[in-house]
Design a protein around this motif. Structure first.
Motif, short mmCIF file in Angstrom:
data_model
loop_
_atom_site.label_atom_id
_atom_site.label_comp_id
_atom_site.label_asym_id
_atom_site.label_seq_id
_atom_site.Cartn_x
_atom_site.Cartn_y
_atom_site.Cartn_z
N GLY A 171 0.83 -1.20 0.00
CA GLY A 171 0.00 0.00 0.00
C GLY A 171 0.86 1.25 0.00
N SER A 172 0.41 2.28 -0.71
CA SER A 172 1.20 3.50 -0.87
C SER A 172 1.22 4.34 0.40
N GLY A 173 0.23 4.16 1.26
CA GLY A 173 0.10 5.01 2.42
C GLY A 173 -0.87 6.16 2.19
N THR A 174 -1.20 6.40 0.93
CA THR A 174 -2.19 7.42 0.58
C THR A 174 -3.56 6.77 0.53
N PRO A 175 -4.55 7.30 1.24
CA PRO A 175 -5.87 6.64 1.22
C PRO A 175 -6.48 6.65 -0.17
N GLY A 176 -6.99 5.51 -0.57
CA GLY A 176 -7.61 5.38 -1.88
C GLY A 176 -7.89 3.94 -2.19
N HIS A 177 -8.53 3.69 -3.31
CA HIS A 177 -8.84 2.33 -3.72
C HIS A 177 -8.34 2.13 -5.15
N PHE A 178 -7.10 1.65 -5.24
CA PHE A 178 -6.56 1.33 -6.55
C PHE A 178 -5.60 0.16 -6.42
N ASP A 179 -5.73 -0.79 -7.36
CA ASP A 179 -4.90 -1.98 -7.37
C ASP A 179 -3.56 -1.70 -8.06
N GLY A 180 -2.62 -2.59 -7.84
CA GLY A 180 -1.29 -2.42 -8.42
C GLY A 180 -0.30 -3.27 -7.65
N LYS A 181 0.96 -2.99 -7.78
CA LYS A 181 1.99 -3.74 -7.08
C LYS A 181 2.39 -3.04 -5.79
N LEU A 182 2.36 -3.74 -4.70
CA LEU A 182 2.84 -3.29 -3.40
C LEU A 182 2.54 -1.82 -3.12
N CYS A 228 -14.12 -3.55 1.12
CA CYS A 228 -13.85 -4.64 0.19
C CYS A 228 -12.77 -5.56 0.74
N ILE A 229 -12.57 -6.69 0.06
CA ILE A 229 -11.53 -7.66 0.39
C ILE A 229 -10.48 -7.60 -0.71
N ARG A 230 -9.23 -7.40 -0.30
CA ARG A 230 -8.12 -7.33 -1.27
C ARG A 230 -7.26 -8.59 -1.14
N ARG A 231 -6.60 -8.95 -2.22
CA ARG A 231 -5.72 -10.12 -2.23
C ARG A 231 -4.35 -9.71 -2.76
N VAL A 232 -3.33 -10.12 -2.03
CA VAL A 232 -1.94 -9.83 -2.41
C VAL A 232 -1.26 -11.13 -2.81
N THR A 242 4.66 -12.15 -6.41
CA THR A 242 4.83 -11.06 -7.38
C THR A 242 4.55 -9.68 -6.79
N GLY A 243 3.83 -9.63 -5.67
CA GLY A 243 3.45 -8.35 -5.07
C GLY A 243 2.23 -7.71 -5.68
N GLU A 244 1.56 -8.39 -6.59
CA GLU A 244 0.37 -7.83 -7.23
C GLU A 244 -0.81 -7.85 -6.28
N ILE A 245 -1.58 -6.78 -6.31
CA ILE A 245 -2.73 -6.62 -5.42
C ILE A 245 -3.97 -6.43 -6.26
N GLU A 246 -5.04 -7.13 -5.88
CA GLU A 246 -6.29 -7.03 -6.61
C GLU A 246 -7.46 -7.03 -5.63
N THR A 247 -8.54 -6.41 -6.05
CA THR A 247 -9.79 -6.43 -5.28
C THR A 247 -10.57 -7.65 -5.71
N ILE A 248 -10.84 -8.56 -4.78
CA ILE A 248 -11.56 -9.78 -5.16
C ILE A 248 -13.03 -9.75 -4.75
N CYS A 249 -13.38 -8.87 -3.81
CA CYS A 249 -14.76 -8.79 -3.38
C CYS A 249 -15.06 -7.37 -2.89
N GLY A 250 -16.13 -6.80 -3.40
CA GLY A 250 -16.50 -5.45 -3.04
C GLY A 250 -16.31 -4.48 -4.19
N THR A 251 -17.03 -3.38 -4.12
CA THR A 251 -16.99 -2.38 -5.20
C THR A 251 -16.09 -1.20 -4.86
#
Length: 474
Positions: free
Chosen positions: A208-219, A246-250, A254-263
């Motif tokens: 996580g970047s430390g900045t509040p928000g909802h965006f997927d990406g790497k670490l 929402c529920i996120r998966r790391v 690879t460090g990839e992060i995705e939202t698997i449940c929730g809008t």
């Protein structure tokens, strides 16, 4: 306008939490006032704060928001506890400590949250109970400001941002923990990130970047909003992203992060099976636990436990009707009151219920109460199960021997041991001060506590009783 009743004014006896001295009531004329009656432990108040932030930003030159904190628990009468809540929730408006419910009664408030709207002449224009009232408030505020401008009554100066910050530290209100055989994961909730550490507290990487928000990406390229509970399944880390609902998966390799449940938005899922996981809006998921390849979710905003089947990609209700309470029974006949901690061991799910100050157990589809008497029965009492009283506990963990459930008794600032053989509960006396602890985990010979209000993680040696603060991020 003349039919509107005058709003009870602030007086010299009004107690302010984050101001040395509050404004004079008469000097507020010309502005629309929003008096937000709230409570630090109430999840609906937390949801409403997000709506108020929108209105504060939109009407920064015409609206002033005042928080009126009204306690439920004894601990919440203390100004220092309220100030911690103000900082944890990023509140930047003035807050009154209505410890004796004086303004609550004067304004005729009956529930949390309630937002009272006062017009430019100091008269009550409306009162809105509950969350989800943003659009109604938006419309009324607009009308009142136009009305004030038409009568040349409107003041256009901006309200100041008010802050009494926490001491500078590497962590900020760490929430939930996850401890594996070789690693420690810390939900650094106030910094909107998760830290992967060694058992000694050395940071390996940041999620996580430390900045509040909802965006997927790497670490550190991803965005979280107050992450809380975590669970690890093979090389997949699951995170309850509370503020993003929402529920996120790391993918740990690879460090990839995705939202698997929730809008990414707050909602209230229907009590049915959901197959389109990214189209169902969740309701403040606070903690997670793995049980037989299923991810159990403590849905604090909906007073339920949900089951995310990772093999079938299906989300279904697991326990609770969604109603607020502390009723035992089977399946959907059960009620919870803001479940914020969950653990699984030996075919049993343990749930810490914050607002009923209780610990529950779910086995073979049936929920029973281990300790706790109900939403308005709380205290600090050790002893046999029927006598035990807690005050807003937030987390639990099963000891590796399977005989003890460790519980952080948050508003009592204590760590307690609950016998899983019916022997009751007792306080663990340690030469260490806890401040609003938010979670606990247990490994052989060690107990790990998120000392949330002190912005630290503490490791306890069970053989010696020695407690050590881990230098995470320092």
């Amino acid at each position: 306008m003349s039919l509107r009743p005058l709003a009870p004014p602030f007086t010299k006896n009004t107690i302010w939490v984050n101001l040395a001295q509050g404004p004079e009531w008469e000097r507020l004329r010309g502005r629309v006032l929003l008096l937000h009656f709230w409570n630090a432990s109430n999840i609906h108040c937390q949801h409403m704060l997000a709506e108020l932030k929108y209105l504060e930003s939109k009407y920064h030159d015409g609206v002033t928001v005042f928080g009126v904190h009204v306690p439920k628990f004894d601990a919440e009468r203390v100004a220092a506890v309220v100030q911690k809540a103000i900082n944890r929730l990023y509140i930047r408006h003035a807050v009154i400590n209505d410890a004796d419910w004086i303004l609550w009664r004067q304004y005729g408030v009956q529930s949390w949250p309630t937002t009272v709207v006062v017009d430019s002449e100091g008269k009550i224009a409306g009162a809105y109970a509950g969350e989800g009232r943003r659009d109604e408030l938006d419309q009324l505020i607009g009308e009142l400001l136009e009305e004030a401008a038409a009568r040349d009554l409107r003041a256009f100066d901006a309200s100041p941002s008010i802050s009494r910050p926490e001491p500078r530290s590497a962590l900020r209100f760490p929430g939930k923990l996850l401890v594996t055989e070789s690693g420690l994961f810390v939900a650094d909730s106030g910094n909107n990130r998760v830290l992967e550490c060694t058992h000694d507290g050395r940071v390996i990487r940041q999620i996580g970047s430390g900045t509040p928000g909802h965006f997927d990406g790497k670490l550190s390229e991803s965005g979280f909003n107050e992450p809380q509970g975590m669970a690890l399944v093979k090389d997949m880390l699951y995170i309850a992203d509370r503020g993003n609902h929402c529920i996120r998966r790391v993918r740990m390799i690879t460090g990839e992060i995705e939202t698997i449940c929730g809008t990414g938005a707050h909602g209230r899922p229907l009590n049915q099976e959901h197959a389109s996981l990214q189209e169902v809006a969740l309701n403040s998921p606070w903690d997670v636990a793995i049980a037989n390849e299923k991810l159990l979710i403590a849905m604090a905003g909906q007073n339920q436990i949900w089951n995310l089947d990772l093999a079938r990609n299906r989300l279904v209700p697991f326990a609770g009707s969604g109603a607020f309470g502390r009723d035992d029974g089977e399946g959907s006949m059960v009620t919870f009151a803001r479940p914020t901690g969950i653990a699984y061991s030996n075919q049993t799910v343990y749930v810490v219920d914050l607002e009923s100050s209780s610990v529950r157990a779910i086995r073979d589809g049936r929920t029973t109460t281990l300790v706790g008497a109900g939403p308005y029965e709380f205290g600090d009492v050790d002893g046999l199960p029927a006598a035990v009283r807690l005050q807003a506990p937030m987390g639990c963990a099963v000891d590796p021997n399977g005989q003890i459930l460790w519980v952080v008794d948050t508003y009592n600032n204590k760590l307690k041991a609950l016998s899983l053989r019916g022997g009751g509960a007792k306080t663990i006396n340690l030469p260490y001060k806890f401040t609003l602890p938010g979670d606990v985990k247990a490994t052989p010979g060690k107990i790990w506590v998120a000392n949330t209000g002190a912005h630290e993680v503490v490791r306890i040696d069970t053989a010696t009783g020695q407690a050590q603060r881990l230098p995470i991020g320092e």
